[in-house]
Scaffold this motif. Structure first.
Motif, mmCIF file in Angstrom:
data_model
loop_
_atom_site.group_PDB
_atom_site.id
_atom_site.type_symbol
_atom_site.label_atom_id
_atom_site.label_comp_id
_atom_site.label_asym_id
_atom_site.label_seq_id
_atom_site.Cartn_x
_atom_site.Cartn_y
_atom_site.Cartn_z
ATOM 1 N N ARG A 87 28.837 103.699 78.266
ATOM 2 C CA ARG A 87 27.885 103.368 77.216
ATOM 3 C C ARG A 87 26.924 104.549 77.062
ATOM 4 N NH1 ARG A 87 28.264 97.857 76.234
ATOM 5 N NH2 ARG A 87 30.445 97.434 76.512
ATOM 6 N N LEU A 124 16.772 106.378 77.164
ATOM 7 C CA LEU A 124 16.933 105.622 75.916
ATOM 8 C C LEU A 124 16.236 104.273 75.918
ATOM 9 C CD1 LEU A 124 18.241 105.534 73.149
ATOM 10 C CD2 LEU A 124 20.342 104.751 74.182
ATOM 11 N N GLY A 125 16.367 103.537 77.000
ATOM 12 C CA GLY A 125 15.826 102.180 76.998
ATOM 13 C C GLY A 125 14.356 102.105 77.342
ATOM 14 N N LYS A 156 10.542 101.923 77.280
ATOM 15 C CA LYS A 156 9.662 101.420 76.230
ATOM 16 C C LYS A 156 8.345 102.201 76.175
ATOM 17 C CE LYS A 156 12.079 98.613 74.021
ATOM 18 N NZ LYS A 156 13.145 98.153 74.839
ATOM 19 N N ARG A 193 16.470 103.517 86.014
ATOM 20 C CA ARG A 193 15.821 102.297 85.561
ATOM 21 C C ARG A 193 15.576 101.335 86.713
ATOM 22 N NH1 ARG A 193 18.732 100.039 80.580
ATOM 23 N NH2 ARG A 193 16.651 99.542 79.882
ATOM 24 N N ALA A 228 26.543 99.475 70.996
ATOM 25 C CA ALA A 228 26.810 98.796 72.273
ATOM 26 C C ALA A 228 25.957 99.405 73.375
ATOM 27 C CB ALA A 228 28.294 98.913 72.622
ATOM 28 N N THR A 229 25.836 100.734 73.346
ATOM 29 C CA THR A 229 24.998 101.403 74.330
ATOM 30 C C THR A 229 23.545 101.020 74.139
ATOM 31 O OG1 THR A 229 26.505 103.250 74.430
ATOM 32 C CG2 THR A 229 24.267 103.660 75.150
ATOM 33 N N ALA A 230 23.101 101.047 72.893
ATOM 34 C CA ALA A 230 21.713 100.687 72.602
ATOM 35 C C ALA A 230 21.427 99.293 73.142
ATOM 36 C CB ALA A 230 21.464 100.744 71.098
ATOM 37 N N ASP A 231 22.365 98.392 72.956
ATOM 38 C CA ASP A 231 22.186 97.020 73.402
ATOM 39 C C ASP A 231 22.036 96.957 74.919
ATOM 40 O OD1 ASP A 231 21.995 94.295 73.262
ATOM 41 O OD2 ASP A 231 24.158 93.958 73.253
ATOM 42 N N MET A 284 20.981 99.154 76.783
ATOM 43 C CA MET A 284 19.714 99.759 77.179
ATOM 44 C C MET A 284 18.529 98.895 76.748
ATOM 45 S SD MET A 284 20.624 102.279 78.887
ATOM 46 C CE MET A 284 19.452 103.614 79.116
ATOM 47 N N ILE A 291 17.765 97.636 73.700
ATOM 48 C CA ILE A 291 17.241 97.773 72.339
ATOM 49 C C ILE A 291 17.800 96.624 71.507
ATOM 50 C CG2 ILE A 291 17.239 99.233 70.292
ATOM 51 C CD1 ILE A 291 17.748 101.581 72.377
#
Lengths: 520, 309
Positions: free
Chosen positions: A100, A113-114, A116, A169, B175-178, B180, B182
């Motif tokens: 991913r 990326l994740g 916040k 993370r 899918a990656t964003a999810d 992570m 988002i």
């Protein structure tokens, strides 16, 4: 409470506890009341064949799927995991088999990326984060260039980015789904060392796999799944490969010994100095040399993306080449043409059977006809001979033991193993002189894999040449009469079956071509 | 004024609506949703601006109404594409067909009626002495200044903020964003709606500044040009600015040549931007045949978390 007490007695802390997990996909039960426990600070292998339900179980733990029934507890607390975000908050991180990662972003951007916090992402912020990321990579032995976009990284490096992502993370429970399927033996060894380090830091590591050797090499405990059910969980020290294989397949398996090899016949395929470009003008093959004789299986081993796909495409007429020559059966092939490849007697088992092998929404008869509908046997004056073709298809279905409700069933509804049998039926019935088989057993269970291996052996024994391109080194070693190693678009080593040794081939796959280099 | 300056002024005037529409398209497509409704959205924007302005006489109310209407159309498009996972091309075409027809119906009573609006202009006389570009910047209307700010803001947003990073991930690999954390569906809704509002604003801009009279089908295919501009600009707002002005020049060139009294039939001159669109697409396709195009990889693909992969 009672449970807590037993845990203390056995001095293990249960970090993941899944009880009675059920998951259905339509009529298929992927997980049937699965119970699964992982202790803190252990490497736990989840063993099972393709389609046994391992990935489904792990996807529920990581929030990608939602269980239809059952409870999940993490660190003794019952939790609800509705999304990957929930899983992350509980300290569960997963490294997927298909990574991913966003290809156009840099490694560092993918890792953060994740995150916040901090809306503004100036150059300073990014530098700081890159340093943090590098610190983690160093601690666990996971080196990769942080500021390069993902598409420029090797598959091994991409996997390291994925692992660092979960560590960054703050994951305490790390799941790796079939982590070694894309790695060279050397890279896999490195990965196992990383897993050891993670274990030493008290993290729980779960790996799903179907490779027995790996399980025995890395794990502390092993859970075996079969057809959606959890069969058992055992300590590694109390079992062996043979027992595990039996548990995984559900019956005793006889490892087929290689039969006597026939002496190869005359030269069938002669590829000289082949230069080929990939889709974006990158060089895929450069000055590649390759020979296949009648009555031999030539295995091409290599890590994905070293030109295997392009090689198969050129030989089957799907891709044009820039330079070099290809002689087949004594005649030079001048231009890329699928039709003339078919007519010359070159068969093809493509890498992705549902993409370029079969038409999913069509039935069995149509799919079997694709390469022979032009012949007098199957059509007359441009009209298909419907009833004759049906009979012919019925015979093939029986001969190759394709399990299907009827001849009209869309082939996408068949299991992977049956799709592959159907594909082999079509390709073999034409009595090919050369078979180009790319990852022929990908995604198949042990039974279907045995069937495919038997078919390839029979083909060889009947005097055809077989070019077997596979990332599964064990498969290549088991079947091939000669093993070629492809690296960076070139054949950098050739080893006869008798002298093949895993370590040497592993070095070659990593691009270390001479013994001197390999020693470093 | 010299000819270059005149041509540039005309290019900006004709290019600004294209720029808004292109920026809106970039918003949509960076999030992974194809927006072929641009033509319909622009027409609806224009007719809404016209009607509201004639009713109330207020420019701000007119713009508010435009945002409302086009955002609502964007919401429908998002609902179809994100929640129902309908075919994005069909949904976009439906928006265009609806917008074209409905704007014609709504605008029947006011067709051909001059608006007599004046969009405020920013007077900066101290810029005047700069050769060539001075006179341009000294007397630009509000829309144009807003478009400048928007280009820079969007560029910074996409490349320098956490939300921008999410946006880039959204269009390339949902899918990656999810995974992570988002919220893919929510953000896709957001970007589709904001993008649609910007495209509506393009229509309003055209009506209020460029040709201040409602005529049925007045955008004359500019929405489609904006769709092509998104590709020329390779989903980058800064490049979008130059591409939009380039087409603005082409648009005005037709008029200019006509004014010189040449014998070329006016229909041919009006064809110029569209012919060039085809030629540029062919040229870029040829030149970049060996390079990744910069297309968001998941463009046009709905995202479902539980899809088996």
């Amino acid at each position: 409470m009672l449970k807590g007490a037993t845990e203390l007695r056995s001095s293990f802390i249960v970090s993941v506890d899944m009880q009675g997990i059920v998951k259905r996909f339509g009529p298929v039960i992927a997980n049937d009341h699965v119970n699964f426990q992982v202790y803190a600070g252990e490497i736990h292998a989840l063993l099972g064949e393709n389609g046994a339900g391992k990935s489904t179980t792990m996807s529920m733990l990581s929030g990608v799927y939602r269980a239809d029934a059952g409870d999940i507890s993490i660190d003794g607390k019952r939790v609800r995991i509705h999304s990957p975000k929930d899983a992350m908050a509980l300290g569960v991180g997963m490294v997927f088999q298909n990574f991913r990662l966003v290809q156009s972003l840099t490694a560092a951007e993918n890792v953060v990326l994740g995150e916040k916090s901090s809306f503004w992402r100036g150059a300073r912020w990014m530098k700081e984060k890159q340093r943090e990321i590098e610190a983690i990579s160093e601690r666990f032995g996971l080196a990769f260039p942080v500021d390069r976009p993902i598409w420029q990284l090797s598959v091994g490096e991409q996997q390291r980015v994925e692992i660092v992502k979960t560590l960054y993370r703050g994951a305490r429970i790390i799941i790796l789904d079939e982590p070694t399927s894309v790695l060279t033996p050397g890279e896999a060894e490195q990965l196992f060392q990383t897993l050891e380090r993670m274990k030493r830091e008290g993290k729980s590591v779960i790996i799903t796999t179907h490779k027995l050797k790996e399980v025995m090499a890395t794990s502390d405990r092993i859970s075996v799944m079969r057809k959606g059910k959890m069969i058992t969980t055992i300590n590694k020290s109390e079992t062996n490969e043979r027992e595990l294989a039996r548990l995984m397949v559900g019956r005793e398996i006889v490892l087929t010994k290689q039969q006597k090899r026939p002496i190869p016949g005359k030269l069938l395929l002669n590829v000289q100095q082949l230069d080929v470009e990939a889709d974006h003008g990158r060089k895929a093959l450069s000055a590649l040399q390759l020979r296949v004789h009648e009555g031999e299986i030539v295995g091409v081993a290599g890590v994905a993306g070293n030109g295997q796909k392009e090689l198969a495409e050129v030989l089957t007429g799907l891709r044009a080449w820039k330079g070099g020559s290809i002689h087949f059966n004594g005649k030079e092939i001048k231009t890329a043409s699928v039709r003339s490849a078919i007519e010359a007697g070159i068969s093809h088992i493509p890498e992705n059977r549902m993409k370029s092998g079969l038409a999913g929404s069509l039935g069995i008869v149509d799919n079997l006809l694709f390469k022979s509908y032009r012949t007098e046997d199957h059509s007359r004056l441009g009209f298909l001979r419907a009833s004759k073709n049906r009979m012919w298809s019925q015979e093939l279905v029986e001969q190759f033991d394709v399990k299907t409700p009827d001849l009209e069933t869309p082939v996408q509804q068949l299991s992977g193993g049956n799709q592959q049998k159907l594909l082999f039926a079509r390709e073999i019935t034409r009595k090919p002189r050369l078979m180009v088989a790319v990852h022929p057993t990908q995604g198949l269970d042990i039974g279907a894999t045995e069937g495919v291996h038997r078919l390839l052996n029979e083909l060889r024994n009947s005097g055809s040449g077989v070019l077997l391109i596979s990332e599964d080194l064990d498969e290549v070693l088991q079947l091939s009469d000669r093993v070629l190693v492809i690296y960076n678009g070139q054949i950098i080593g050739e080893i006869s079956a008798e002298h093949a040794d895993r370590e040497r081939i592993g070095m070659l796959m990593a691009g270390l071509s001479t013994a001197g280099e390999a020693a470093v | 004024m010299e000819l270059t300056t005149q041509l540039l002024i005309a290019a900006i005037a004709a290019g600004t609506p294209l720029l808004f529409a292109t920026l809106g398209g970039i918003m949509n497509e960076r999030a992974g949703i194809i927006q072929l409704g641009a033509e319909g959205l622009m027409l609806m924007g224009a007719v809404t601006a016209c009607l509201t302005y004639l009713q109330t006489g207020s420019l701000s109310l007119a713009l508010l109404a435009v945002f409302g209407v086009s955002a609502a159309l964007g919401l429908i498009h998002a609902f179809l594409c994100v929640t129902l996972r309908a075919n994005q091309i069909v949904s976009g075409l439906a928006v265009t067909l609806f917008g074209t027809g409905f704007s014609a119906y709504l605008g029947k009573s006011v067709s051909g009626q001059p608006l007599g609006t004046t969009v405020p202009r920013l007077q900066l006389p101290w810029l005047e002495p700069i050769p060539v570009i001075g006179p341009i910047f000294a007397n630009l209307n509000l829309f144009t200044w807003v478009s400048f700010v928007l280009v820079i803001a969007m560029h910074v947003f996409i490349h320098r903020t956490s939300w921008g990073l999410h946006l880039r991930a959204l269009g390339d690999n949902p899918a990656t964003a999810d995974v992570m954390g988002i919220r893919v569906q929510l953000f896709r809704y957001g970007y589709v709606i904001v993008g649609a509002a910007l495209i509506g604003l393009a229509g309003a801009n055209m009506l209020l500044v460029y040709s201040p009279t409602w005529i049925e089908g007045m955008t004359a295919g500019r929405g489609w040009i904006a769709v092509a501009l998104v590709i020329f600009a390779r989903w980058n707002p800064i490049r979008a600015l130059f591409c939009a002005y380039f087409f603005g020049v082409l648009d005005t060139l037709g008029f200019r040549i006509q004014l010189t009294g040449s014998d070329i039939p006016p229909y041919f001159l009006k064809m110029i931007p569209y012919v060039v669109t085809i030629l540029v697409l062919m040229f870029l396709g040829w030149r970049n045949r060996n390079k990744p195009s910069g297309t968001p990889e998941a463009l046009g693909q709905p995202y479902i978390r539980e899809q088996r992969f």
